[in-house]
Design a protein around this motif. Structure first.
Motif, PDB file in Angstrom:
ATOM      1  N   MET A   8       0.886  -0.940   0.098  1.00 12.31           N
ATOM      2  CA  MET A   8       0.064   0.027   0.044  1.00 12.31           C
ATOM      3  C   MET A   8       1.152   1.264  -0.138  1.00 12.31           C
ATOM      4  SD  MET A   8      -3.891  -0.531   1.927  1.00 12.31           S
ATOM      5  CE  MET A   8      -3.665   0.851   1.985  1.00 12.31           C
TER       6      MET A   8
ATOM      7  N   LEU B 284       0.595   3.410  -2.890  1.00 15.65           N
ATOM      8  CA  LEU B 284      -0.827   3.970  -3.649  1.00 15.65           C
ATOM      9  C   LEU B 284      -0.605   5.452  -3.060  1.00 15.65           C
ATOM     10  CD1 LEU B 284      -3.155   0.883  -2.520  1.00 15.65           C
ATOM     11  CD2 LEU B 284      -1.591   1.628  -4.809  1.00 15.65           C
TER      12      LEU B 284
ATOM     13  N   GLU C  48      -6.369   6.705  -3.229  1.00 14.82           N
ATOM     14  CA  GLU C  48      -6.458   5.224  -3.679  1.00 14.82           C
ATOM     15  C   GLU C  48      -6.093   4.205  -2.899  1.00 14.82           C
ATOM     16  OE1 GLU C  48      -4.138   5.190  -8.275  1.00 14.82           O
ATOM     17  OE2 GLU C  48      -2.339   5.120  -6.469  1.00 14.82           O
ATOM     18  N   GLN C  49      -5.169   4.804  -1.780  1.00 16.76           N
ATOM     19  CA  GLN C  49      -5.426   4.186  -0.116  1.00 16.76           C
ATOM     20  C   GLN C  49      -6.705   4.193   0.317  1.00 16.76           C
ATOM     21  OE1 GLN C  49      -2.739   5.678   2.659  1.00 16.76           O
ATOM     22  NE2 GLN C  49      -0.758   4.347   0.926  1.00 16.76           N
TER      23      GLN C  49
END
Length: 92
Positions: free
Chosen positions: A1, A4, A8-9
């Motif tokens: 993650m 990102l 997006e997270q």
């Protein structure tokens, strides 16, 4: 993650939360259906009888305890795998 963006997270987190809710609702629905099928068999009264109520309580309690135990075993297996012992380490 880490790769990102913040947006997006957040989107990913929303998808995960939606999936978790869907899974929870499926489990809950399955529990309700199973206990209903096992315990409710007299449709001549509007109310649930004491016998049916006791059956439902036992059914739900048993399901919750077994679910908790499965979660514990999953955690144990996961811990064993993380330590490099493999999926069946410590079960013999």
């Amino acid at each position: 993650m880490d790769g990102l963006t913040a947006a997006e997270q957040r989107e990913f987190q929303a998808v995960v939360e939606k999936r978790q809710m869907k899974d929870f609702m499926a489990l809950y629905s399955n529990l309700v259906q199973r206990c209903f099928d096992d315990c409710i068999n007299d449709f001549t009264s509007k109310t649930i009888s004491a016998k049916e109520n006791g059956c439902i309580s036992k059914c739900v309690d048993k399901w919750l305890k077994s679910s908790e135990r499965m979660g514990q075993r999953f955690a144990e297996q996961n811990a064993a795998m993380m330590q490099g012992g493999g999926p069946l380490a410590g079960t013999r």
